[in-house]
Design an enzyme around this catalytic site. Structure first.
Site, PDB file in Angstrom:
ATOM      1  N   LYS A   1       0.853  -1.189   0.000  1.00 54.37           N
ATOM      2  CA  LYS A   1       0.000   0.000   0.000  1.00 54.37           C
ATOM      3  C   LYS A   1       0.890   1.240   0.000  1.00 54.37           C
ATOM      4  CE  LYS A   1      -4.010  -1.762  -0.108  1.00 54.37           C
ATOM      5  NZ  LYS A   1      -4.993  -1.427  -1.151  1.00 54.37           N
TER       6      LYS A   1
ATOM      7  N   ASP B   1      -0.199  -0.114  -4.626  1.00 53.43           N
ATOM      8  CA  ASP B   1      -1.592   0.331  -4.742  1.00 53.43           C
ATOM      9  C   ASP B   1      -1.787   1.595  -3.913  1.00 53.43           C
ATOM     10  OD1 ASP B   1      -4.322   0.568  -4.867  1.00 53.43           O
ATOM     11  OD2 ASP B   1      -4.781  -1.371  -3.947  1.00 53.43           O
TER      12      ASP B   1
ATOM     13  N   GLU C   1      -1.262   0.459  -9.016  1.00 51.68           N
ATOM     14  CA  GLU C   1      -2.719   0.268  -8.935  1.00 51.68           C
ATOM     15  C   GLU C   1      -3.416   1.521  -8.408  1.00 51.68           C
ATOM     16  OE1 GLU C   1      -3.799  -3.520  -7.389  1.00 51.68           O
ATOM     17  OE2 GLU C   1      -5.567  -2.762  -6.337  1.00 51.68           O
TER      18      GLU C   1
ATOM     19  N   GLU D   1     -11.275  -1.645  -9.577  1.00 50.05           N
ATOM     20  CA  GLU D   1     -12.029  -2.286  -8.500  1.00 50.05           C
ATOM     21  C   GLU D   1     -13.275  -1.496  -8.126  1.00 50.05           C
ATOM     22  OE1 GLU D   1      -8.559  -2.021  -5.826  1.00 50.05           O
ATOM     23  OE2 GLU D   1      -9.961  -1.315  -4.313  1.00 50.05           O
TER      24      GLU D   1
ATOM     25  N   ASP E   1     -14.085  -6.428  -9.585  1.00 53.10           N
ATOM     26  CA  ASP E   1     -14.389  -7.305  -8.444  1.00 53.10           C
ATOM     27  C   ASP E   1     -15.643  -8.101  -8.777  1.00 53.10           C
ATOM     28  OD1 ASP E   1     -15.599  -8.179  -5.898  1.00 53.10           O
ATOM     29  OD2 ASP E   1     -13.956  -7.051  -4.985  1.00 53.10           O
TER      30      ASP E   1
ATOM     31  N   HIS F   1     -10.128  -8.021  -8.591  1.00 54.87           N
ATOM     32  CA  HIS F   1      -9.919  -7.518  -7.228  1.00 54.87           C
ATOM     33  C   HIS F   1     -10.605  -8.494  -6.276  1.00 54.87           C
ATOM     34  CE1 HIS F   1     -11.546  -4.964  -3.811  1.00 54.87           C
ATOM     35  NE2 HIS F   1     -10.256  -4.663  -3.758  1.00 54.87           N
TER      36      HIS F   1
ATOM     37  N   GLU G   1      -5.271 -12.296  -6.526  1.00 55.26           N
ATOM     38  CA  GLU G   1      -5.091 -11.474  -5.316  1.00 55.26           C
ATOM     39  C   GLU G   1      -5.463 -12.291  -4.079  1.00 55.26           C
ATOM     40  OE1 GLU G   1      -7.103  -7.642  -5.086  1.00 55.26           O
ATOM     41  OE2 GLU G   1      -5.715  -7.100  -3.467  1.00 55.26           O
TER      42      GLU G   1
HETATM   43 MG    MG Z   1      -6.706  -2.023  -4.831  1.00 52.23          MG
END
Ligand code: MG
Length: 374
Positions: free
Chosen positions: A159, A186, A212, A238, A261, A288, A321
């Site tokens: 992240k 991301d 991302e 996502e 997703d 996602h 993922e």
């Molecule tokens: Mg993400």
């Protein structure tokens, strides 16, 4: 379903101290059931499923997944082309795929057109922020990544989007500690364009596979401007839904990896269309995944059936993922889940999604259950 987390964790937008999810069960007239899940605010989506969609599809033929999707879409088209009602449709659609597979004795990947691989390599999603001093946080995130590598993961995602200085240090520190690991980053749409260009250049320098959600999903034009200035692939999607939403995102150019997703984009039925749309631009889709074993199973089957664009004998890997943050709804609520060993998920060969809920745990984590009947 709801569970409180022992250790809150954060990303560029906020901190999580609990996890919520809406599960959807569809039961046929012989008492057999299929399960799906919805990504998004559970209580609100529950109202959409209970009061709007369920009464409109009860009594239809469960094998007619495409027809049922179109029926739900048309019934809500004037006010639910995207958003949380589409999340409700997604959960229903996922449950129908699970049930259809169980009735026919076929796995969801068989239903999707054929199993191209029996194992799907995973990337570990983790390295979320904690409320601690930045030097200590940086060291703990690096150690977390090293731990995933020791468990056999060859790929992982960090992240970023905390602040530019910290992000730059973290990107470099992860690469230094994990020189042979596939890394992605991301930001959850934390940056404006100049910031995203700056970060993308750091990701380029440290050989990250994708960047991302670098930018706001409301500004699809900026993805092209960013991609023109970096080598790292731009990934997003996502919070996008349906083939129509993705067409608007992709036709601007720039996006190189699509991440719909399956519990939100319109369900497995719509995810296949989004994948086909992306393929027409030469772009791949990896879902996602955030939630329980149901969404994980749906994504595993989806990737088991994926053709990599463009094809070649030694094809690139499409990575599943695998969220490693604390989530009892994923780790404690299922009698049978997706087996992930040494960073690889085994594609279930059993009928339907191939995961099984533990009824006792369902009771433990349930907040509110509603039922629609004919
Ligand atoms: Mg993400």
């Amino acid at each position: 379903m709801r569970c409180h987390l022992e250790k809150p964790f954060g990303f560029s937008q906020w901190y999580y101290d609990e996890r919520n999810v809406l599960l959807v069960e569809v039961i046929d007239d012989e008492g057999e059931s299929g399960w799906g899940e919805c990504y998004g605010p559970a209580s609100v989506i529950q109202a959409a499923v209970d009061t709007f969609y369920a009464p409109r599809i009860l009594g239809l033929n469960l094998f007619d997944t495409e027809a049922i999707w179109s029926h739900m879409w048309r019934q809500s088209l004037d006010f639910a082309r995207a958003g949380i009602m589409m999340a409700g449709m997604s959960g229903i659609d996922m449950a129908l795929w699970d049930l259809k597979g169980k009735k026919l004795g076929l796995s969801v990947s068989q239903l999707m057109g054929g199993v191209m691989r029996s194992e799907v390599p995973c990337y570990a999603t983790g390295m979320y922020f904690r409320d601690m001093e930045e030097d200590i946080l940086l060291e703990s995130l690096v150690q977390e990544g090293v731990g995933y590598a020791e468990q056999g993961f060859e790929a992982m995602k960090i992240k970023i989007g905390k602040n530019i200085a910290f992000d730059e240090r973290l990107i470099a520190a992860m690469r230094k500690a994990l020189p042979d690991i596939t890394l992605a980053a991301d930001s959850n749409h934390a940056y404006d364009l100049p910031e995203a260009i700056r970060i993308a250049q750091v990701l380029d320098e440290h050989n990250y596979l994708w960047f991302e959600e670098p930018l706001s999903p409301e500004c699809p034009n900026t993805f092209r401007q960013l991609q023109d200035k970096c080598q790292t692939a731009i990934a997003t999607g996502e919070c996008e839904q349906t083939r129509f939403g993705f067409r608007k995102l992709l036709e601007k150019g720039g996006v190189q990896l699509v991440q719909a997703d399956l519990g939100y984009c319109g369900g497995p039925s719509e995810a296949i269309k989004i994948r086909n749309l992306a393929s027409s631009w030469g772009i791949n889709m990896i879902p996602h995944v955030w939630g329980t074993q149901l969404n994980l199973a749906a994504a595993t089957h989806f990737l088991a059936t994926a053709y990599h664009e463009p094809g070649r004998a030694e094809s690139k890997r499409l990575l599943l993922e695998y969220d490693r943050t604390e989530n009892p709804l994923r780790d404690e609520m299922f009698k049978v889940g997706i087996d992930v060993t040494e960073g690889k998920a085994t594609v279930p060969a059993t009928p339907g999604l191939g995961v099984e809920i533990d009824p006792n745990m369902l009771t433990k984590y349930r907040v509110h259950s509603t039922e629609a009947n004919l």
